[in-house]
Design a protein around this motif. Structure first.
Motif, short mmCIF file in Angstrom:
data_model
loop_
_atom_site.label_atom_id
_atom_site.label_comp_id
_atom_site.label_asym_id
_atom_site.label_seq_id
_atom_site.Cartn_x
_atom_site.Cartn_y
_atom_site.Cartn_z
N UNK A 111 -68.11 -104.58 -1.68
CA UNK A 111 -67.63 -105.97 -1.56
C UNK A 111 -66.32 -106.17 -2.34
N UNK A 112 -66.33 -105.63 -3.59
CA UNK A 112 -65.13 -105.79 -4.43
C UNK A 112 -63.92 -105.13 -3.78
N UNK A 113 -64.18 -103.97 -3.18
CA UNK A 113 -63.06 -103.27 -2.52
C UNK A 113 -62.54 -104.10 -1.35
N UNK A 114 -63.48 -104.75 -0.63
CA UNK A 114 -63.07 -105.60 0.49
C UNK A 114 -62.18 -106.75 -0.02
N UNK A 115 -62.61 -107.32 -1.17
CA UNK A 115 -61.83 -108.42 -1.74
C UNK A 115 -60.42 -107.92 -2.10
N UNK A 116 -60.36 -106.75 -2.77
CA UNK A 116 -59.04 -106.22 -3.17
C UNK A 116 -58.18 -105.95 -1.93
N UNK A 117 -58.84 -105.37 -0.92
CA UNK A 117 -58.08 -105.03 0.31
C UNK A 117 -57.51 -106.28 0.99
N UNK A 118 -58.25 -107.38 0.88
CA UNK A 118 -57.79 -108.61 1.55
C UNK A 118 -56.70 -109.32 0.73
N UNK A 119 -56.25 -108.67 -0.36
CA UNK A 119 -55.17 -109.18 -1.23
C UNK A 119 -55.55 -110.46 -1.96
N UNK A 120 -56.84 -110.76 -2.00
CA UNK A 120 -57.26 -111.96 -2.71
C UNK A 120 -57.12 -111.79 -4.22
N UNK A 121 -57.06 -110.54 -4.66
CA UNK A 121 -56.90 -110.30 -6.11
C UNK A 121 -55.48 -109.86 -6.41
N UNK A 122 -54.57 -110.17 -5.55
CA UNK A 122 -53.18 -109.78 -5.76
C UNK A 122 -52.69 -108.87 -4.67
N UNK A 123 -51.35 -108.87 -4.49
CA UNK A 123 -50.77 -108.07 -3.39
C UNK A 123 -50.88 -106.57 -3.70
N UNK A 124 -51.15 -105.75 -2.65
CA UNK A 124 -51.20 -104.29 -2.82
C UNK A 124 -50.00 -103.68 -2.13
N UNK A 125 -49.44 -102.61 -2.73
CA UNK A 125 -48.40 -101.93 -1.97
C UNK A 125 -49.09 -100.99 -0.97
N UNK A 126 -48.30 -100.35 -0.16
CA UNK A 126 -48.83 -99.52 0.92
C UNK A 126 -49.78 -98.44 0.45
N UNK A 127 -49.37 -97.67 -0.58
CA UNK A 127 -50.18 -96.56 -1.08
C UNK A 127 -51.48 -97.09 -1.66
N UNK A 128 -51.39 -98.17 -2.44
CA UNK A 128 -52.61 -98.73 -3.01
C UNK A 128 -53.57 -99.16 -1.90
N UNK A 129 -53.01 -99.78 -0.88
CA UNK A 129 -53.82 -100.23 0.25
C UNK A 129 -54.56 -99.07 0.90
N UNK A 130 -53.80 -97.97 1.11
CA UNK A 130 -54.42 -96.80 1.76
C UNK A 130 -55.54 -96.22 0.90
#
Ligand code: ADP
Length: 502
Positions: free
Chosen positions: A290-309
């Motif tokens: 669930x936490x990973x889903x939240x991070x992926x949806x950028x709700x905890x801040x923007x991710x760059x491309x590599x972080x997203x992958x």
């Protein structure tokens, strides 16, 4: 001559004794002379079996030949005595023969006459020895057989495994204390009784009778497991095989019984441990996902491309672990008999529509179309809702997983005599014919370049099969490599319930 022939000559006339020695020694015999009956008997008493033939003069001063003969017969009645008689004493020769002398020779005799009589006696002696040898051999073999029998009986009685041997009429002819202990049946109830009348577990007696009717001469052993007693805590494994003679005809059947209660107990403990671990892991891993889903949806801040992958990959792996946990929990529920808990009249059309709907998101990612076709008025089945959802989630998600992008999954529901039939067909990678018999085994996954990247546990189909069978249904598969796969599930219609249309 293998053994030197030994002859005793009892005669009071020196000339006769010397003559005999001369004639017989030439033939290689060893001759012991005695000048009267008493001396002769003394020689014999030392060791009667040392002499092959006794030449005995009937007319001797002192102890007569007839008396000596009687004593010789008492000493050893197998000794061969040739009496030497004078012309006038043919009657006494006849009497001597009646008393057990083997032959006679009249005085005076030519060397050849003596040789002939001795040769005949020696032939008789050889036959006697041969007969004696055969008798002792036979006695020895009988003794050996008896010893061997009791040795085999002792071994069988000491064996930890139970043994049941039946003749070709299904009658128990041999058993051991272990068998009687394991089966909880007294030996007296087993031995001599027909298998069907000795209180054996029904499956076992049917297997024994079946193995006695086995066709062909191939070795065919049947293994089965069953529980014994009211408590059901004792588990036995039985291996039954027909016993054939050298012409291949069935002479009987032998069953070896093993107590596998401790293996079952160990298996249960392992399953419980796995279930406990899986249960304990599920909540924290679900939270991680669930936490990973939240991070992926950028709700905890923007991710760059590599972080997203990286996070997407971590989420995918976490989801794989969650699937494994779910499968392990399902498996332990099946083992504990708790998978199919609540059966109710169910419309499969409704269940499958919902599952297909849920699968659509995964299918769209791969641009796969899911079609569900069913006529109206499909009869209901009597089934556990959660289990049914489990079956079709597994089959449809497999169809999506093992079908390349742009493919198609078609689900069809039909009335099929006493059953409702569901087909889940895809035009994906297919399954090689040699893998098909194993895909329902636990943890079996097909290994190929196409399946390497696909996440899975190898448990899904074994769970599906167990659930289908718990509902008295069947599942089969048709597949062609590179063309697609169709799973067909047949589930019995609910009896005495009206059909429900969609
Ligand atoms: P898994 O978790 O590996 O999917 P399953 O028990 O569900 O385990 O399936 C066992 C194996 O059967 C899979 O690894 C796959 O190789 C093969 N299989 C199952 N369904 C399909 C399908 N629709 N098309 C091709 N292969 C399949």
């Amino acid at each position: 001559m293998p053994e030197q022939v030994k002859i005793l000559v009892i005669d009071d006339e020196q000339i006769m004794r010397d003559g005999c020695i001369r004639i017989l020694c030439k033939k290689g015999c060893s001759v012991v002379p005695a000048e009267n009956g008493a001396d002769g008997l003394k020689e014999l008493e030392k060791s009667p079996e040392a002499f092959d033939i006794i030449l005995l003069d009937l007319m001797m001063p002192g102890m007569s030949g007839m008396e000596v003969l009687e004593k010789i017969r008492v000493l050893d009645d197998s000794l061969l005595v040739i009496v030497i008689t004078g012309y006038a004493t043919v009657e006494s020769a006849v009497e001597a023969m009646k008393k057990g002398a083997y032959d006679f020779i009249a005085k005076p005799f030519a060397p050849d006459q003596l040789r002939i009589v001795v040769k005949r006696a020696l032939e008789r002696r050889m036959l006697q020895k041969e007969a004696e040898f055969l008798r002792s051999e036979r006695e020895r073999s009988l003794r050996d057989v008896a010893t061997e029998k009791s040795r085999v009986k002792t071994i069988i009685n000491c064996m930890g495994d139970g043994i049941l041997v039946c003749d070709r009429d299904s009658c128990i002819v041999l058993t051991n204390p272990a068998a009687s202990r394991m089966l909880e049946i007294p030996e007296s109830r087993l031995l001599g009784n027909h298998v069907s009348r000795s209180n054996l577990h029904r499956d076992l007696s049917e297997t024994i009778e079946g193995s006695l009717r086995t066709e062909g001469s191939a070795y065919s052993s049947i293994s089965q497991e069953f529980s014994i007693g009211e408590s059901g805590k004792m588990f036995l494994r039985a291996h039954t095989a027909p016993v054939r003679n050298d012409r291949g005809e069935i002479m009987g059947a032998v069953t070896v019984l093993q107590d596998i209660s401790y293996l079952k107990e160990l298996d249960k403990m392992k399953s419980e441990f796995i279930a406990m671990v899986a249960h304990e892991l599920r909540a924290p891993i679900a939270t991680v996902e669930q936490q990973l889903t939240v991070i992926l949806s950028s709700m905890a801040g923007e991710l760059n491309n590599t972080q997203g992958q990286l996070i997407a990959r971590a989420k995918e792996r976490t989801r794989g672990v969650l699937t494994l946990i779910k499968d392990l929990l399902d498996l332990s529920k099946i083992e504990a008999g708790k998978m199919v808990q609540y059966k109710e009249p169910l419309s499969l059309a409704e269940v499958i529509t919902r599952v297909a709907e849920m699968m659509k998101t995964d299918a769209e990612v791969k641009n796969i179309r899911i079609d569900f076709l069913f006529p109206e008025n499909i009869p209901t089945i009597h089934a556990d809702r959660n289990s049914m959802e489990g079956i079709f989630t597994n089959l449809i998600s497999n169809a999506v997983k093992y079908t390349p992008d742009g493919g198609k999954v078609t689900i069809a529901l039909n009335d099929h005599s006493g059953f409702v039939k569901v087909s889940v067909a895809d035009n994906g990678i297919g399954i090689k014919s040699e893998d098909i018999p194993r895909i329902f085994d636990r943890f079996y996954r097909v290994k190929s370049s196409e399946t390497r990247q696909i996440v899975g546990t190898g448990l899904g189909l074994s769970i599906v099969k167990s659930i289908v069978e718990a509902h008295l249904g069947t599942i089969s598969v048709e597949s062609a490599e590179g063309q697609g796969t169709t799973f067909n599930v047949l589930l019995p219609k609910a009896v005495g319930l009206a059909s429900c249309g969609e």
